[in-house]
Design a protein around this motif. Sequence first.
Motif, short mmCIF file in Angstrom:
data_model
loop_
_atom_site.label_atom_id
_atom_site.label_comp_id
_atom_site.label_asym_id
_atom_site.label_seq_id
_atom_site.Cartn_x
_atom_site.Cartn_y
_atom_site.Cartn_z
N THR A 133 0.83 -1.21 0.00
CA THR A 133 0.00 0.00 0.00
C THR A 133 0.86 1.25 0.00
O THR A 133 0.59 2.22 -0.73
CB THR A 133 -0.93 0.01 1.23
OG1 THR A 133 -1.75 -1.15 1.19
CG2 THR A 133 -1.80 1.24 1.25
N GLU B 129 2.37 1.96 -3.39
CA GLU B 129 1.38 2.54 -4.29
C GLU B 129 1.23 4.04 -4.02
O GLU B 129 1.09 4.84 -4.95
CB GLU B 129 0.04 1.82 -4.12
CG GLU B 129 0.05 0.38 -4.62
CD GLU B 129 -1.21 -0.38 -4.26
OE1 GLU B 129 -2.06 0.20 -3.54
OE2 GLU B 129 -1.33 -1.55 -4.67
N SER C 77 4.16 5.88 -5.47
CA SER C 77 4.09 5.94 -6.94
C SER C 77 3.12 7.02 -7.40
O SER C 77 3.17 7.47 -8.55
CB SER C 77 3.66 4.58 -7.50
OG SER C 77 2.30 4.30 -7.16
N GLN C 78 2.22 7.45 -6.52
CA GLN C 78 1.26 8.50 -6.85
C GLN C 78 1.76 9.88 -6.48
O GLN C 78 1.01 10.86 -6.51
CB GLN C 78 -0.07 8.22 -6.14
CG GLN C 78 -0.76 6.94 -6.60
CD GLN C 78 -1.92 6.53 -5.70
OE1 GLN C 78 -2.27 7.27 -4.78
NE2 GLN C 78 -2.49 5.36 -5.96
#
Length: 390
Positions: free
Chosen positions: A192, A195, A198-199
């Motif tokens: 999580t 992720e 990566s955003q």
Amino acid sequence: MKSCSGWRRFLICLPIIFFLPFMFSVLELHENSYIEKLPKNHGNKFNHLVLGPAAGQGLHDRLQCQGLKPLNKTHLPNMSGVPDFKETVSFLTVFTIYNTSVSAHVEDRSTDMVTVGNALYNKIERSMAVLNGFINFIQVSMPQSNIIILTDPASNFSIHKKRVTVFPIQGEYSRDRLMLQRIKSYIAFLTTRLEELSQGKDEIHHYIFTDSDIAVVDDLGHIFYNYPKFHLALTFRNNKNQPLNSGFIAVRGTSDGILRAKSFLQEVLDIYKSKFMKASRMLGDQLALAWLVKSHLSFEAKRFTKSQVFLEDIGGTSVLFLPCSLYNWTPPEGAGQFHGMPLDVKVVHFKGSRKRLMLESWNFYNSSASVGISDMLCLILMSGRTKYDF
């Protein structure tokens, strides 16, 4: 009475000469200890705090106590020696309660009750008290850190404290699979976090995954500051079969650190499932950790015999090895050789029935503004050989 003279009398008196020091040491132990007679059904465990002589007396690198006052140490919170370290450290622990809810057992207070201080606990309330103790110690020693409780979505409990969040992760949290699920939960959380990074969420948060029965007694931010090249940190001890303890795992919060730590833990999980499922209730994760580390040909297991920090590449993951004596110190329970508490201990791990000592220690620390961390460590040190009823 005639005095002993001659070889015959000397030989008769000789056993007495050797026995006297032992007799005085036993008398001294009873003089300095508070031990009450307990009901027979308690066996050899105590349902109250028992203090004895502080172990490690006279050793220069061990905590010295006079009563509950430290003689050679001032242990102050938030004094990690890294004044410019601004990155966030978050603590994570896997915690669940069984039988669905706390409220379901409020009425059933007649079975398996335990008294600590002025509070009476059943099994579930006891677990919640330990979790609250875990949070309390962190918020004293590292008040700017976050605490994340990884739990079963079906586990019904709530924590109303600042900087504490509950993070549900689907999985199998039965007692027989909890250690296996713990690694899975760590991997799920790191996934999580990857992720999020990566955003574009690039704020660095370092992570320390621990058991919930630990007390953090010093600022641990220095680990990430002083050792900037590691991806994942483990604690080790001089134990041939179980040199690594899974109750403390630190992960650097960069993308590279999280990715490599996740890959490392996935490999541990695979080894666990393929080789150590017979130990799934306990120890399987520690056996898998040791197997993975020792399987690398360049690794020298003799490094576990020295309490010194070292760095090692394990399959592309830079692993920092921290001595349990400082970062995962456990009070010995019952009889056995015991050399006291090392100076500058950072984390105390209250395994097994030592959880009573964890709650008693927090109560003592919280009892007066004049009681400091070092005073509390003396209390722990003087209680270190006792088996309690948890």
